[in-house]
Design a protein around this motif. Structure first.
Motif, PDB file in Angstrom:
ATOM      1  N   LEU A 163      -8.319  -1.202  -2.806  1.00  0.00           N
ATOM      2  CA  LEU A 163      -7.335  -0.312  -3.568  1.00  0.00           C
ATOM      3  C   LEU A 163      -5.888  -0.658  -2.912  1.00  0.00           C
ATOM      4  O   LEU A 163      -5.771   0.020  -1.665  1.00  0.00           O
ATOM      5  N   SER A 172      -0.562   9.603  -4.299  1.00  0.00           N
ATOM      6  CA  SER A 172      -1.080   8.587  -3.463  1.00  0.00           C
ATOM      7  C   SER A 172      -1.897   9.173  -2.091  1.00  0.00           C
ATOM      8  O   SER A 172      -2.824   8.598  -1.909  1.00  0.00           O
ATOM      9  N   ALA A 176      -5.472   8.220  -1.538  1.00  0.00           N
ATOM     10  CA  ALA A 176      -6.149   7.537  -0.391  1.00  0.00           C
ATOM     11  C   ALA A 176      -7.286   8.448   0.355  1.00  0.00           C
ATOM     12  O   ALA A 176      -7.817   7.767   1.142  1.00  0.00           O
ATOM     13  N   ALA A 179     -10.601   7.909  -2.160  1.00  0.00           N
ATOM     14  CA  ALA A 179     -11.081   6.503  -2.481  1.00  0.00           C
ATOM     15  C   ALA A 179     -12.002   5.941  -1.632  1.00  0.00           C
ATOM     16  O   ALA A 179     -12.999   5.592  -1.988  1.00  0.00           O
ATOM     17  N   VAL A 186      -8.459   1.244   1.521  1.00  0.00           N
ATOM     18  CA  VAL A 186      -7.264   1.564   0.972  1.00  0.00           C
ATOM     19  C   VAL A 186      -6.116   0.879   1.768  1.00  0.00           C
ATOM     20  O   VAL A 186      -6.025   0.900   2.830  1.00  0.00           O
ATOM     21  N   VAL A 204      -5.213   4.352   6.519  1.00  0.00           N
ATOM     22  CA  VAL A 204      -4.651   3.387   5.589  1.00  0.00           C
ATOM     23  C   VAL A 204      -3.946   2.442   6.182  1.00  0.00           C
ATOM     24  O   VAL A 204      -3.059   2.460   7.140  1.00  0.00           O
TER      25      VAL A 204
END
Length: 325
Positions: A163, A172, A176, A179, A186, A204
């Motif tokens: 992603l 976002s 994050a 997900a 991510v 991330v």
């Protein structure tokens, strides 16, 4: 394959390297509503360690008891839910029936190529000969479906879903956080220094450069999702004009109906065709009448799950019946 099954393979390899015997259990067939999809994995060691799942827990308990009495030394087929008593005992929902392949794994070398495929983003298929117990691993195509016959079990393994979020903000951050639980690794790109400085989520991977360059360097494939969430056309449009030309599975952009129309008109001036624009999911996410950042993130993930499961069902054919009613 999903993150749970990756954990199963990693654990099985570790136990084998420690000199333990390991059995790998695969959901090979299901009828009615089943708790886990085809190909789901459950691994057990002769020391009583286990990971993964093939049901809600009752079948795993039965398998553990079965292996404690006699650890398998050859391939076995186990069936659950064939009788009313079994359905009551094992708690299979809605009359579901499961057929499992129980496979004693000879060594870690028979599983390590599968993890290697995931790390190098290479699709491979593993074919297990049920009569001999021998397995072979070959390059796979994206349209190879899970297959189970009287003599073979064939399953595709490969890269997890990626992603790429373009634009750092509240939506976002929620996205994050959520997900990874749904099998997405991510990545984030935002050229605005102040946005990066105020980012609050660990784990991330940031991609450097302007959004268009970041998308190109990312090399999107059919297990890649790209979402633009900055609300800034200078950021989002740069990413979209390149993303829409790739093989990405899903490309979405945040915004209202009015901003979506304005975006389409801008992108048509940036060498994006009408056909490419038709791939854009905008406004992004399922329409759940959400405005709060966390709810918007949920709506995005809900749409991704829906489309991903539809794609899996089309690939697997009618034999893949998954869900709980």
């Amino acid at each position: 394959m999903n993150a749970v099954d990756v954990q199963v393979l990693e654990s099985a390899i570790r136990w084998l390297d420690q000199g333990r015997r390991v059995a790998l259990v695969t959901v090979a067939r299901n009828w009615g509503s089943a708790p886990r999809p085809l190909g789901s994995l459950f691994a057990v060691s002769d020391a009583g360690d286990f990971t993964g799942s093939v049901s809600g827990g009752c079948i795993e308990d039965d398998l553990m008891g079965r292996f404690a009495d006699s650890f398998p030394d050859k391939i076995e087929i186990a069936r659950y839910g064939l009788s009313a008593e079994q359905m009551r005992r094992f708690g299979l929902p809605c009359g579901g029936t499961l057929e499992l392949v129980i496979e004693p794994v000879p060594d870690s070398a028979s599983l390590t190529p599968l993890l290697g495929a995931i790390k190098t983003r290479t699709l491979v298929k593993r074919t297990l000969e049920l009569t001999t117990g021998r397995a072979r691993i070959e390059t796979a195509k994206s349209n190879h479906a899970f297959t189970f016959t009287e003599t073979q079990l064939m399953q595709v393994f490969g890269p997890q879903w990626r992603l790429l979020i373009v634009g750092a903000g509240q939506v976002s951050e929620y996205l994050a956080r959520m997900a990874p639980a749904l099998d997405f690794s991510v990545y984030l790109n935002d050229p605005r220094e102040e946005q990066r400085r105020n980012w609050q989520v660990d784990g991330v991977e940031w991609l450097a450069g302007m959004p268009d360059d970041a998308v190109l360097a990312f090399k999107p494939d059919q297990r890649t999702v790209i979402v633009t969430l900055s609300h800034d056309p200078k950021v989002d449009d740069m990413a979209l004009m390149e993303a829409l030309k790739t093989d990405a599975f899903y490309i979405g952009a945040i915004g209202s109906q009015a901003s979506t129309q304005a975006r389409r008109e801008r992108l048509l001036t940036l060498d994006v065709s009408e056909e490419q624009l038709d791939r854009l999911h905008a406004p992004i996410g399922l329409a759940i009448h959400s405005r709060a950042p966390a709810e918007i993130a949920v709506s995005i993930l809900a749409e991704l799950i829906l489309l991903r499961n539809q794609a899996v069902s089309v690939t697997a054919g009618s034999s893949c019946v998954v869900g709980v009613s």
